[in-house]
Structures are given as C-alpha cells and as structure tokens.
Design an enzyme around this catalytic site. Sequence first.
Site, PDB file in Angstrom:
ATOM      1  N   CYS A   1      -4.971   2.535  -3.428  1.00 16.46           N
ATOM      2  CA  CYS A   1      -3.723   3.202  -2.829  1.00 16.46           C
ATOM      3  C   CYS A   1      -2.548   2.071  -3.180  1.00 16.46           C
ATOM      4  O   CYS A   1      -1.599   1.766  -2.337  1.00 16.46           O
ATOM      5  CB  CYS A   1      -3.528   3.397  -1.557  1.00 16.46           C
ATOM      6  SG  CYS A   1      -4.866   4.612  -0.995  1.00 16.46           S
TER       7      CYS A   1
ATOM      8  N   LYS B   1     -10.192   0.088  10.868  1.00 15.68           N
ATOM      9  CA  LYS B   1     -10.488  -1.100   9.650  1.00 15.68           C
ATOM     10  C   LYS B   1     -10.875  -2.344  10.638  1.00 15.68           C
ATOM     11  O   LYS B   1     -10.991  -3.456  10.142  1.00 15.68           O
ATOM     12  CB  LYS B   1      -9.113  -1.494   9.025  1.00 15.68           C
ATOM     13  CG  LYS B   1      -9.116  -0.323   8.005  1.00 15.68           C
ATOM     14  CD  LYS B   1      -7.772  -0.724   7.041  1.00 15.68           C
ATOM     15  CE  LYS B   1      -6.910   0.594   6.307  1.00 15.68           C
ATOM     16  NZ  LYS B   1      -7.824   0.788   5.248  1.00 15.68           N
TER      17      LYS B   1
ATOM     18  N   GLN C   1      -4.176  -4.722   7.248  1.00 15.67           N
ATOM     19  CA  GLN C   1      -5.229  -5.747   6.820  1.00 15.67           C
ATOM     20  C   GLN C   1      -5.095  -6.885   7.634  1.00 15.67           C
ATOM     21  O   GLN C   1      -6.148  -7.607   7.924  1.00 15.67           O
ATOM     22  CB  GLN C   1      -5.078  -5.886   5.199  1.00 15.67           C
ATOM     23  CG  GLN C   1      -5.477  -4.732   4.163  1.00 15.67           C
ATOM     24  CD  GLN C   1      -7.186  -4.173   4.465  1.00 15.67           C
ATOM     25  OE1 GLN C   1      -7.726  -5.022   4.821  1.00 15.67           O
ATOM     26  NE2 GLN C   1      -6.911  -3.032   4.169  1.00 15.67           N
TER      27      GLN C   1
ATOM     28  N   HIS D   1       0.765  -0.928  -0.051  1.00 15.98           N
ATOM     29  CA  HIS D   1       0.041  -0.090   0.055  1.00 15.98           C
ATOM     30  C   HIS D   1       0.912   1.580  -0.033  1.00 15.98           C
ATOM     31  O   HIS D   1       2.061   1.176   0.509  1.00 15.98           O
ATOM     32  CB  HIS D   1      -0.923  -0.023   1.188  1.00 15.98           C
ATOM     33  CG  HIS D   1      -1.868   0.952   1.374  1.00 15.98           C
ATOM     34  ND1 HIS D   1      -1.654   2.401   1.917  1.00 15.98           N
ATOM     35  CD2 HIS D   1      -3.312   1.069   1.317  1.00 15.98           C
ATOM     36  CE1 HIS D   1      -2.798   2.938   1.844  1.00 15.98           C
ATOM     37  NE2 HIS D   1      -3.670   2.295   1.505  1.00 15.98           N
TER      38      HIS D   1
ATOM     39  N   ASP E   1       3.242  -4.128   7.865  1.00 12.16           N
ATOM     40  CA  ASP E   1       2.002  -3.287   7.714  1.00 12.16           C
ATOM     41  C   ASP E   1       1.127  -4.222   8.180  1.00 12.16           C
ATOM     42  O   ASP E   1       0.579  -5.197   7.270  1.00 12.16           O
ATOM     43  CB  ASP E   1       2.067  -2.722   6.236  1.00 12.16           C
ATOM     44  CG  ASP E   1       0.607  -2.209   6.089  1.00 12.16           C
ATOM     45  OD1 ASP E   1      -0.081  -2.072   6.958  1.00 12.16           O
ATOM     46  OD2 ASP E   1       0.477  -1.496   5.128  1.00 12.16           O
TER      47      ASP E   1
HETATM   48  C1  PLP Z   1      -2.372  -2.514   3.356  1.00 10.91           C
HETATM   49  C2  PLP Z   1      -2.544  -1.491   3.954  1.00 10.91           C
HETATM   50  N1  PLP Z   1      -1.672  -0.509   4.651  1.00 10.91           N
HETATM   51  C3  PLP Z   1      -1.815   0.726   5.061  1.00 10.91           C
HETATM   52  C4  PLP Z   1      -3.117   1.105   5.025  1.00 10.91           C
HETATM   53  C5  PLP Z   1      -3.243   2.536   5.429  1.00 10.91           C
HETATM   54  O1  PLP Z   1      -4.348   2.511   6.450  1.00 10.91           O
HETATM   55  P1  PLP Z   1      -4.779   4.095   6.936  1.00 10.91           P
HETATM   56  O2  PLP Z   1      -5.289   4.707   5.901  1.00 10.91           O
HETATM   57  O3  PLP Z   1      -5.839   3.933   7.744  1.00 10.91           O
HETATM   58  O4  PLP Z   1      -3.451   4.616   7.595  1.00 10.91           O
HETATM   59  C6  PLP Z   1      -4.183   0.260   4.223  1.00 10.91           C
HETATM   60  C7  PLP Z   1      -5.644   0.861   4.091  1.00 10.91           C
HETATM   61  O5  PLP Z   1      -5.901   1.888   3.642  1.00 10.91           O
HETATM   62  C8  PLP Z   1      -3.721  -0.862   3.949  1.00 10.91           C
HETATM   63  O6  PLP Z   1      -4.970  -1.500   3.292  1.00 10.91           O
END
Ligand code: PLP
Lengths: 405, 405, 143, 143
Positions: free
Chosen positions: B360, B221, B198, B118, B195
């Site tokens: 993203c 999430k 998910q 991401h 990370d």
């Molecule tokens: C794999 C992953 N990493 C990071 C994020 C970023 O999360 P957030 O926007 O809550 O910081 C997301 C979700 O958008 C994600 O799916």
Amino acid sequence: MLDAQALKGDFPIFANNPGLVFLDSAASSQKPRAVIEAISRYYEHDHANVHRGAYALSERATEAYETARRQMARFLGAQPDEIVFVRNATEALNLTAYAWGLEHLRSGDEILLTEMEHHANLVPWQLLARRSGARIRAVPFTKEGRLDLDAFAAMLTDRTRVFGLTQMSNVLGTVNPVAELAAAARERGALVVVDGAQGAPHLPVRVSELNADFYALSGHKMLGPTGAGVLWGRREALADLPPFLGGGNMIEEVTIERSSYAPPPQRFEAGTPAIAEAIGLGAAADYLMALGMENVWEHDRALLEYALERLAEVPDLHLYGPRGEDRGGVVAFNLGSLHPHDLASALDQAGVAVRSGHHCAQPLHRRLGVAASARASFYVYNTREDVERLLQALKEARRFFASWM
Amino acid sequence: MLDAQALKGDFPIFANNPGLVFLDSAASSQKPRAVIEAISRYYEHDHANVHRGAYALSERATEAYETARRQMARFLGAQPDEIVFVRNATEALNLTAYAWGLEHLRSGDEILLTEMEHHANLVPWQLLARRSGARIRAVPFTKEGRLDLDAFAAMLTDRTRVFGLTQMSNVLGTVNPVAELAAAARERGALVVVDGAQGAPHLPVRVSELNADFYALSGHKMLGPTGAGVLWGRREALADLPPFLGGGNMIEEVTIERSSYAPPPQRFEAGTPAIAEAIGLGAAADYLMALGMENVWEHDRALLEYALERLAEVPDLHLYGPRGEDRGGVVAFNLGSLHPHDLASALDQAGVAVRSGHHCAQPLHRRLGVAASARASFYVYNTREDVERLLQALKEARRFFASWM
Amino acid sequence: MSLLEELYRETIMIHAQKPHNFGALANPTVESRGHNTSCGDMITIYLQSDGERIADVSFQGQGCAISQSSASMMTDLVKGRSFSEARELIKKFKEMVVEGKEAAPELGDLRALAGVSKLHSRVKCATLAWNALEQALVEAQNK
Amino acid sequence: MSLLEELYRETIMIHAQKPHNFGALANPTVESRGHNTSCGDMITIYLQSDGERIADVSFQGQGCAISQSSASMMTDLVKGRSFSEARELIKKFKEMVVEGKEAAPELGDLRALAGVSKLHSRVKCATLAWNALEQALVEAQNK
Ligand SMILES: Cc1ncc(COP(=O)(O)O)c(C=O)c1O
Ligand SMILES: Cc1ncc(COP(=O)(O)O)c(C=O)c1O
C-alpha cells in the site's frame, strides 16, 4: 416454531446472569456460543491481514473473510460482490449519503424520508443537505403508526432524488410496504435507500425483491458481533458509486496526485477490514438460517401478540404502534405520567432489561407527542415467561409509584 | 529486554501452527490470549448496547467501553475525551480529511504529504483535493530512506493548510522526526495529521509531545482485535471539528431539518460502536504497557540490527531503508531479479510468512525504482531464531531459483 | 429497603412533581443548556448574577424524577451563594453521586439522592442540572 | 516433488523470462487492463479482431513468474482462435487453477500451471491475463 427456552442455552449470557429477562434486542442482541467461538477460533488459528498476503495464514484468513461475504449474500438473497462490509447500519447509510450524495445532489433537489426514521437515516442526509443545498422532507405516519400513503404520494415528486425509509420501525414495530413504495420512488427516478437495521434481524429478506438500490444492516442486532455490518447495493448501483473512504485495498494504481479504484465491493472497503467481526457475522447468519427466518419472524410475532394481549391488563399503560400483521416484536409504552427512565430503573430492579429514552428517534416521539418512551423488544431467545416477568414488573412498578402518577 | 520465546506462549496462534515463523506484524499482529478472552468474556457476561441503556447490563457494557477509552488515553499519554474509537487508522485519517477538509479547504490551498505515506494517508487527501480544488505536494525521501528536510523546508509555505506524515514507514522502517516537522508546520498555520499506524505499536508515544493535531492508529497492529482503531485529537482540535458520520449517539437534539451535536468524543462515534473490539484493544494496550513500550522498541531494534547483520550474508539481496537509531523493525528487500511474489511463496513453503507487493505504498516503491518488494517485520513474539529461519529460507530460495536470476 | 425505595423517597418525588424555581428568568445574565445524550433529556439553567454571586437561578426542561428533583433542590440550595460556594457544592454533590462518597451535610435535602451512585445509568440524570450550572458559572464569569 | 518444484517448472520459468507476444500491438481493436489489487501487478491485453476471431493478441505489464508465464502461454494458445473457442479455453483454464479440476489436454503447456490451485494466494496471479482477455472479448464484440 422455535423452542426459545432451549435456544437460551446457546447464549452464554443467560447462564452467567441467572434470572435476566433481556428485552432490548432492538438495541443490540445477545450472541450465541457459535458466534463467540468463531471469533476466538479465528484469532487462535488463522489470523493475518487479508487480501495482501502471499502465505498460507493470510490465504486462510482471506478465505474465511470471503466465506463470510458469501454467507451474508445467501442470507440476503444477493450476490457476494454486492456485499460491502462496514461497521454498522449507520456507516452503511453514511457511505451512501456521502458517496452518492456529494456527487449527485444539487440545490433544489429533495431527499424524501419518513418521520419514523432512526437518526441514522436522518442525520447523514442532513449533513449532505447542508453541503448540497438539497431539502429534506419527511412522510408523516398516521395515529395507528403506519406511513401516511397519501402524503407519500403527494410528497414524491420529480424533485425527489433520494427516498430513504426504514423497513421496520425500531419504536413502533411497523413493517413498511417497502417494495411498493420503493417501486414508486424508483419510477420517479429516485435512489432508494432502505434501512434494514431492524428488518434484517427479524424478517426473511430477499433484497432483490425490495426494488431498492441500497440496503443497510447492523450485525450486532442479528446475533453477530459488534463492529460488523453490511451495505448491500444492487450491482449497477455499486458499480456507479464513487469511493467513500480512501486507502489501502480499494485502489488499483496510486500516484501522488491521483488514483484509480478497484471494482466493488473492494472499492468500498478501505484499509484493514473488521475481519474477525465479518467472520462472526457470517456465523450469526448461518445460525439464523438454520433456525429459518420465517420461524424467527413467527416467533417474534407470536410473542408480540401475546405481550399486547397481556399488557392490556395494566391500567394507565399507553402502547404505541399498529395492530396487525405488519408489526414486529417491538413494544414501546409509557406508564401514566411516569418518566420512562424511572420506569425502566424500576423494571431493571426486577431483573427486566428494557430501554428508555427517545431510541434515536426524536422526530417520531415528537409526532407521538411524548419526549420519550420505554421499549421492550423480542428475539429468538425470549419466551412467554419473559413477557410474564415484564408484566409482573410493570404491575409492581405501578404499585410502587401509585401515589405519584 | 523481552523474553520473546516465553511471550510466544501467550499467543495461541503459535501453538496451533507449529513451526510458523510469522514476520508480517506490520500488516497485522497476532493476538495474546488476554485480548481474545477479554472479547469472549464481554459477550458471555456483559453485552448490551452502550450509553443508552437504563439497566445493569448496559451500565456494565458502558463502563467496560469507557474503561477502554481510558486505557487508550493512558497508552498515548492523552485525555480520555481526546480518544475517538474508529475502525482503523484508515478511517481515522478519512474522518480528519472529510470533517476538517470539506469545511476548511479551498482551491489554491496545499496539502503537504510525504512520498513514504501509506495509501491510507494519501488517497483520502486526493478525494478531498478533488472536491476542494486543493493541491497535493509530497516531500521526497533520500537514497538512505529519510525525509529530505531541505525539500520539506522549501515545500512548506503559507499555502500549506495540512501537513500529513507517517510516524514510521511501513516499508523502510524509518522513524520520522515528527515533533520537529510538526512544530514547523503548525507555526505556518497548517493542521498536522500524524499516521501512527506503525508508530503506536512499536514506539513509546506521548501524543502531547508530537506537536500534532491528530494522530491515527489501528488496534489490530498492536495486538488488538480487528475492527478497532483510534483517532486522537488535541482537545481544541476536536472541539472545533464538525461531525463526520451522522446518526445515533452523536447528537443532542434532532428535528427533521437539522440537529445539534454532542461534544467530542461522542460527536465522532455515530451509531453503535465496536464495543467488544474497543474492550479488546484496551486489553492489548494494557498488555503492551505491562511489557513496557521502551522494551518493545528495544526488542524490535535489536532484532532488526541482528537481521540486517545476518541478511548481509545473502548475495544478491537488496535491502531498503536507513541504517541507524531512527529505524524500526521492518526490513523490505528484493532478491536479484526475482519477483517478490515468487520469493514470498518460496519462503512460505519453508514456513516463513512475509508479505510481498507494494505494501500500500506505490509512490514509495516508484521512488525506490521497483514495483514491489518482500517485507519482513518484527514484533514482541519474534526471536533471533525466527530471523535465522528467514535467513535459511532466503538462502534456499536463492539456490532454488539460481538458474533464473 | 430496596434500592428503589432508597432512591425514590418522598422528598425526591415531591420535588419532581412540583419543582421549585421552574421556568425562565426574565432577564438572565446567562442561559446554559445541558443534554443527557443517553436519553434526550434536556435542561436549561437561567442565572442572574454579577459574576461573583448567584442573585437568582431557575431551570426549565423536562426529564425524569431524578433529574427534575435534582435541579429543583439544587436551585434552592445555590440561590444567593457566591460562585466559590456554589463550586464547592457542585464538587460535593458529584463526589456523592459519581464517586459514592459519603453525603456532605451542607447538601441538605439533596442527600436523598445519594442512592444514585449505586445506579450508574442514572448518574447522568442526577448531574444534568449541575453540569449546566457549572457551565453557566464559567460563562457568567467571562461576561 | 515439493509444491515449489511442481509450480516453478522449467516451462514456466522460460516463459517468464522471455515471454512470447510481449509488447503493444500497433493498432489494437481493443486494449484491456487487469489489476491484481492484492499485489499491484498489472497487465494490458492488446487484441486485434473482427469481433469473431482473434487475429492477433499480445500483452504488456509486469508481474511475477506465474502471471507472466500464464500471459505468455495464453497468448500463444488463443491466437487465431474464434471467440467461442477462446471462451472455452478460459473456462477450462479457470477450472484447472481455481477449482483444481484435472487439466484439459487442449491447454497444452499451460497444464504446467495446474499446481497453482494448491497455492490460493497465487490463483489471482495465474488468472490475471485471462480475466483481462475475457474483458477484451466482451469489448471487441460490442464494438
Ligand atoms: C503506515 C500505515 N498507515 C496506515 C495503515 C492502514 O492501516 P489500516 O489498514 O489498519 O487502516 C497501515 C497499515 O496497513 C500502515 O502501515
Ligand atoms: C431502524 C434503525 N436504524 C438504524 C439503527 C442504527 O444501527 P447502528 O447503531 O448499529 O448503526 C438502528 C439501531 O440502533 C435502528 O433501529
């Protein structure tokens, strides 16, 4: 004038804590029902991630979030695209220090601050100074608790690249002549960063009139939820600012090696924002605008003057901060040689909530010649009776500790 | 197994949006009543700033906030002092990149990532690489959608100082063999940053078993409020980490020139935290633990398998991601030559909320050879009937656009 | 008796006003600092030791009546004790003020601080010196 | 007529499938890029101009049916117009899709996009090319 006794009814905390005299709004204010319900309502009806959705729910969430941005713009006399949502004033100030500072500051440069800054407008610059080799200088304040303007004039030089100051001191209550000092600093080519954490909740603010580049505030101190604050930046200042946090939502195109960035304010809102919190903050801004910030300020001022008058009755009470129109509703004090922690516990036992310690302003206390103080601070729901209760509790505490002072 | 139909009753959004088929939990989940009420209750009964108060209300707020830290520790199989509250996974990853990276990375060093990251686990490292002169490399994934382990082995060298990877892809659904890859990376002396944005909502996670140094997650999430996330750090990794944001609460002693810093986790929580949000996240963690994360994972898996089976009925539907046990409840797809935005609008008109775009993850889509995709993702409140509705809506959309595909 | 009366007894106030063992030792084996980040209070423990027994101990710093009296009484109590005895006392003291367990008789005068367990925000004041001592013992042992 | 039918009319789908004025100009006076950060769609506008009149205009990029057809019809419409006429059309188009005002007759085929105003998430798709054109006019004038 506000009817503070009636307003208390808008704040569920008071019904749930009968007899509570809450005098710590400078640390964090209570929340009106309108704010609490704006948050619940959002989760119960409209929640989805913003900006990236292609469905009705996400549109509604986005619309609510962007409405909050417009509400904050109206509250500050700014444009919506100058409003960056952050967690709190601390993050706003760090964003500025990191994004602007890492790019522009060099060894030999000077960062001019004041001795009445909260740690939030001091430590980020220290971290930056260590990385860049820049040097921090701080304008002292006078015995009355006002910035020393001669010292300011002498310390502002061509080496000054940043001038950071608080609009209102969280300990002395002093309201600084921001527009005047900011104009002088900008004339010298310094970036002006204003800490509005105490200013925004209590003063009518038109950011465009402050001659500042950046203005930081915390929502939780202005009736809003925790987790939401604002960095306002002049449009040109934001346009030139490189990104701080990287991630989703702040980019245009991403390859493995590099990315291009979205325009402000998106450029500074990486990841999923504090959506419900921004919405709650928008509701808080509406609540305050309905009261009228002039009225809020007058109410605070009137309570302060009443408190200063009555507190003069208490022997051995040392009060800090200036007397005059340039002072908001904050009273820091010490009672004889009693440690403020012990004093605060005694007041708490009488149902009066005041804060004790250094209030995240150690250099300020060092200049006052004390390690700590107790602090009472007023807001829209505080009444003369609250002041009265403080007074009685102080007198009782003095009797209780009499033989040890 | 979970009774998803019954669980829907815990989530007010469904009663308030009859007929809604919400298939975008990978972007942000809905919130159970328990979470929404934990937040309201806190504001209505206990709110004050934490840590710094000397009165009963502030004690209660502090206790509630620290309870949330313990709940998150329990959820992750960690120690409370290893839990740093942040806004979201994005901030957690940036914290790591700034605090660790600015201190340790030099020109010639390599940052090893993957092509399925991401942007949140990509852009912060790019910003860091630009400042430090380090270089980013990314492990590709195979046609099936799994990391190319041979490529990983070849790309992991003594120059690799950081290895960052996602536990589960937000587009492919792939669950990576984190513990195994992390062990190899740590053996080479690389810092391992996972990370878990998910992973945490969908998998039973014991961070101590992942061989990682840092683990990032987003509360919103995993049924929690917006505005709260967690950075977990191994105790020794956190102890060695310099501060990121400066300000109140993260310091010991402050002078104008320099400061000393509090131990973790306080060192990384500058300013007033997102108190209500942390409390809400704690309630979400409790809710999930009561369901049992093994059950959550099985539920997601079962829905996914059912969906993959049924979606095979739709002609011209291209599905991405691997088949097998190492795949969570995410299905990205494209329908013929139809742009996913147009497809998502059509599904939305049928009451089915899916996301469209690059999610993203632009480099991932580039590797898939498409600019964008539509994505359905499942969570505890999704039922087979939701999958059925998606299927019907897809078939209808296909009929509607038939002459243009 | 009000909580205030229970907490601010004469014993405590006398120790707070004229703390025992106050001031730096001339040649301490270790110095250990404790910070109360919630109020900025700070204490330094000076320890003279062979790594097994506390030959001498003193403290310096400033703080409220609770933290000063706690440090004063603590240094009185642990002086001359073995490390393991001191650790046992630390444990007993924390059980009393953190967990609200009944005060162990061997805590002596320190039992006057039992009321702190009812005033959560002051627990850190009472334990400030004790945490610094605990840290000092670790450092002295590793020397 | 469902919203879907209202939106995805034949005019729109034909333009989306075979967009007019697609591809880079050989020697554009200015190039201007537009990004839809919400979905990653991107468009580049190529403008040939003396700073007062749009001699030629084209676009390149990829995106959904709404953004492609909007760019296709827009380039048809503004080609040969003066900058002030083009600005007037931009204004009219935005009033239609952003504010939901009645479609101005001079928008011609573009009136088929009026339904977008009811689908907020697609407004950015419809205006993507128009914002890039607006930007291009500014740049061409400053050249
Ligand atoms: C794999 C992953 N990493 C990071 C994020 C970023 O999360 P957030 O926007 O809550 O910081 C997301 C979700 O958008 C994600 O799916
Ligand atoms: C003057 C001033 N600046 C900054 C802050 C920091 O605010 P926050 O903790 O919400 O970031 C505060 C409040 O604590 C303050 O009073």
